[in-house]
Design an enzyme around this catalytic site. Structure first.
Site, PDB file in Angstrom:
ATOM      1  N   SER A   7     -99.297   9.138  -7.378  1.00  0.00           N
ATOM      2  CA  SER A   7     -99.006   8.158  -6.336  1.00  0.00           C
ATOM      3  C   SER A   7     -99.856   6.921  -6.547  1.00  0.00           C
ATOM      4  O   SER A   7    -101.083   6.970  -6.425  1.00  0.00           O
ATOM      5  CB  SER A   7     -99.291   8.745  -4.952  1.00  0.00           C
ATOM      6  OG  SER A   7     -99.194   7.749  -3.956  1.00  0.00           O
ATOM      7  N   HIS A  32     -94.864   7.910  -8.368  1.00  0.00           N
ATOM      8  CA  HIS A  32     -94.526   7.978  -6.944  1.00  0.00           C
ATOM      9  C   HIS A  32     -94.977   6.680  -6.275  1.00  0.00           C
ATOM     10  O   HIS A  32     -96.141   6.288  -6.379  1.00  0.00           O
ATOM     11  CB  HIS A  32     -95.227   9.177  -6.298  1.00  0.00           C
ATOM     12  CG  HIS A  32     -94.802   9.443  -4.891  1.00  0.00           C
ATOM     13  ND1 HIS A  32     -93.650  10.140  -4.570  1.00  0.00           N
ATOM     14  CD2 HIS A  32     -95.362   9.092  -3.708  1.00  0.00           C
ATOM     15  CE1 HIS A  32     -93.534  10.233  -3.263  1.00  0.00           C
ATOM     16  NE2 HIS A  32     -94.551   9.590  -2.715  1.00  0.00           N
ATOM     17  N   ASP A  34     -95.162   4.675  -2.743  1.00  0.00           N
ATOM     18  CA  ASP A  34     -95.106   4.736  -1.281  1.00  0.00           C
ATOM     19  C   ASP A  34     -94.910   3.344  -0.702  1.00  0.00           C
ATOM     20  O   ASP A  34     -95.793   2.486  -0.814  1.00  0.00           O
ATOM     21  CB  ASP A  34     -96.399   5.332  -0.724  1.00  0.00           C
ATOM     22  CG  ASP A  34     -96.523   6.819  -1.008  1.00  0.00           C
ATOM     23  OD1 ASP A  34     -95.551   7.548  -0.745  1.00  0.00           O
ATOM     24  OD2 ASP A  34     -97.580   7.248  -1.498  1.00  0.00           O
ATOM     25  N   MET A  36     -94.562   1.275   2.669  1.00  0.00           N
ATOM     26  CA  MET A  36     -94.867   1.409   4.097  1.00  0.00           C
ATOM     27  C   MET A  36     -94.649   0.086   4.809  1.00  0.00           C
ATOM     28  O   MET A  36     -95.004  -0.975   4.285  1.00  0.00           O
ATOM     29  CB  MET A  36     -96.323   1.848   4.281  1.00  0.00           C
ATOM     30  CG  MET A  36     -96.712   3.097   3.528  1.00  0.00           C
ATOM     31  SD  MET A  36     -98.449   3.499   3.799  1.00  0.00           S
ATOM     32  CE  MET A  36     -98.658   4.842   2.642  1.00  0.00           C
ATOM     33  N   HIS A  65     -90.634   6.327  -2.293  1.00  0.00           N
ATOM     34  CA  HIS A  65     -90.732   7.008  -0.998  1.00  0.00           C
ATOM     35  C   HIS A  65     -90.793   5.956   0.102  1.00  0.00           C
ATOM     36  O   HIS A  65     -91.808   5.275   0.278  1.00  0.00           O
ATOM     37  CB  HIS A  65     -92.000   7.878  -1.014  1.00  0.00           C
ATOM     38  CG  HIS A  65     -92.279   8.582   0.267  1.00  0.00           C
ATOM     39  ND1 HIS A  65     -93.497   9.182   0.531  1.00  0.00           N
ATOM     40  CD2 HIS A  65     -91.522   8.804   1.363  1.00  0.00           C
ATOM     41  CE1 HIS A  65     -93.468   9.729   1.727  1.00  0.00           C
ATOM     42  NE2 HIS A  65     -92.287   9.509   2.262  1.00  0.00           N
ATOM     43  N   MET A  67     -91.297   4.892   3.562  1.00  0.00           N
ATOM     44  CA  MET A  67     -91.850   5.192   4.883  1.00  0.00           C
ATOM     45  C   MET A  67     -91.606   3.973   5.757  1.00  0.00           C
ATOM     46  O   MET A  67     -92.536   3.288   6.191  1.00  0.00           O
ATOM     47  CB  MET A  67     -93.340   5.533   4.765  1.00  0.00           C
ATOM     48  CG  MET A  67     -93.580   6.886   4.152  1.00  0.00           C
ATOM     49  SD  MET A  67     -95.323   7.326   4.030  1.00  0.00           S
ATOM     50  CE  MET A  67     -95.637   6.809   2.359  1.00  0.00           C
ATOM     51  N   MET A 136     -94.025  16.590   3.472  1.00  0.00           N
ATOM     52  CA  MET A 136     -95.300  15.911   3.684  1.00  0.00           C
ATOM     53  C   MET A 136     -96.327  16.937   4.155  1.00  0.00           C
ATOM     54  O   MET A 136     -96.160  17.549   5.207  1.00  0.00           O
ATOM     55  CB  MET A 136     -95.151  14.797   4.718  1.00  0.00           C
ATOM     56  CG  MET A 136     -94.303  13.613   4.275  1.00  0.00           C
ATOM     57  SD  MET A 136     -94.945  12.772   2.807  1.00  0.00           S
ATOM     58  CE  MET A 136     -96.577  12.272   3.378  1.00  0.00           C
ATOM     59  N   PHE A 142    -101.593   7.216   5.097  1.00  0.00           N
ATOM     60  CA  PHE A 142    -102.889   6.979   4.473  1.00  0.00           C
ATOM     61  C   PHE A 142    -103.154   8.026   3.399  1.00  0.00           C
ATOM     62  O   PHE A 142    -102.766   9.190   3.540  1.00  0.00           O
ATOM     63  CB  PHE A 142    -104.018   7.036   5.508  1.00  0.00           C
ATOM     64  CG  PHE A 142    -103.922   5.984   6.575  1.00  0.00           C
ATOM     65  CD1 PHE A 142    -104.445   4.708   6.372  1.00  0.00           C
ATOM     66  CD2 PHE A 142    -103.304   6.256   7.778  1.00  0.00           C
ATOM     67  CE1 PHE A 142    -104.338   3.736   7.348  1.00  0.00           C
ATOM     68  CE2 PHE A 142    -103.195   5.291   8.769  1.00  0.00           C
ATOM     69  CZ  PHE A 142    -103.722   4.028   8.550  1.00  0.00           C
ATOM     70  N   ASP A 174     -96.292  16.387  -1.012  1.00  0.00           N
ATOM     71  CA  ASP A 174     -97.137  15.196  -1.065  1.00  0.00           C
ATOM     72  C   ASP A 174     -98.196  15.254   0.028  1.00  0.00           C
ATOM     73  O   ASP A 174     -97.869  15.295   1.216  1.00  0.00           O
ATOM     74  CB  ASP A 174     -96.259  13.949  -0.873  1.00  0.00           C
ATOM     75  CG  ASP A 174     -97.048  12.650  -0.917  1.00  0.00           C
ATOM     76  OD1 ASP A 174     -98.265  12.679  -1.178  1.00  0.00           O
ATOM     77  OD2 ASP A 174     -96.428  11.589  -0.692  1.00  0.00           O
ATOM     78  N   SER A 197    -105.316  10.639  -4.953  1.00  0.00           N
ATOM     79  CA  SER A 197    -106.757  10.691  -5.195  1.00  0.00           C
ATOM     80  C   SER A 197    -107.097  11.620  -6.351  1.00  0.00           C
ATOM     81  O   SER A 197    -107.968  11.316  -7.175  1.00  0.00           O
ATOM     82  CB  SER A 197    -107.484  11.161  -3.925  1.00  0.00           C
ATOM     83  OG  SER A 197    -107.194  10.319  -2.831  1.00  0.00           O
TER      84      SER A 197
END
Length: 216
Positions: A7, A32, A34, A36, A65, A67, A136, A142, A174, A197
């Site tokens: 990610s 991946h 994200d 947002m 993804h 969101m 999820m 976050f 995820d 991370s």
């Protein structure tokens, strides 16, 4: 064999291009992404211009993804930016079946994500028409959160539905996945591991991905 989807929300944005190049040289399977909007989740990340720019420097599949609220408004734009898989949230779209078919009409894969508190049963009738379901295992918005333990129960439940209704369905997980729990997540039925991370910490991207794969 499982797939690893780093990610880039956890990448170093000051050197994003360099981190993508490191992913190119690693055993990463997908990237991946994200997206947002600050409304569906309490954070804002990046959008179409960033996706377009990194599409030029990698051939890895883009796992986008969304969101965001009312994702159907932007599907075509994300397809044009280079998305190979588009994931929308069950909780963010009032007409989920229609949007799934809209995504597939562009020749890309369609997936649905479920927040931690959303039961698997909610998408039972959609499973035959889906390419992937994203569970999820943290509350979205976050990075760096801890894995929610009951997510393992949801993975097993989804695996049972996969075996019954759509054996080609991919199960993606995820949130909070580490070297310590990745084996459990895979044993429960995950096909795709999203890791932020755990991949980008310390800048040792290639080594971290190898460690995540282990013997899986």
């Amino acid at each position: 064999m499982i797939k690893i989807a780093p990610s880039i929300l956890s990448a170093n944005f000051a050197r994003l291009g360099e981190d993508i190049e490191l992913l190119n040289k690693s055993r990463a399977d997908w990237i991946h992404i994200d997206v947002m909007d600050g409304m569906f989740v309490p954070n804002i990340s990046f959008g179409i211009p960033v996706i377009k720019s990194i599409r030029k420097i990698t051939s890895l599949p883009f796992d986008v993804h969304l969101m965001i609220e009312k994702p159907d408004r932007y599907i075509e734009d994300f397809v044009k930016s280079g998305a190979d898989i588009i994931t929308i949230h069950y909780e963010a779209d009032k007409h989920l079946d229609r949007t799934i078919n809209y995504i597939k009409s562009f020749g890309v894969k369609a997936a649905v994500a479920l927040n931690p508190a959303t039961p698997i049963e909610s998408i039972r009738y959609l499973i035959p028409n889906l390419d992937m379901v994203l569970i999820m295992s943290v509350n979205p918005g976050f990075g760096g959160q801890k894995y929610i333990r009951y997510s393992s129960d949801k993975i097993r439940e989804l695996k049972e539905m996969k075996d019954k209704f759509n054996e080609n369905l991919l199960i993606e997980v995820d949130g909070g996945i580490t070297m310590e729990n990745v084996e459990e997540v895979v044993k429960n039925g995950a096909d795709i591991i999203v890791a932020g991370s755990a991949v980008f910490k310390g800048g040792n991207i290639k080594k971290n991905i190898e460690n995540l794969r282990g013997d899986l």
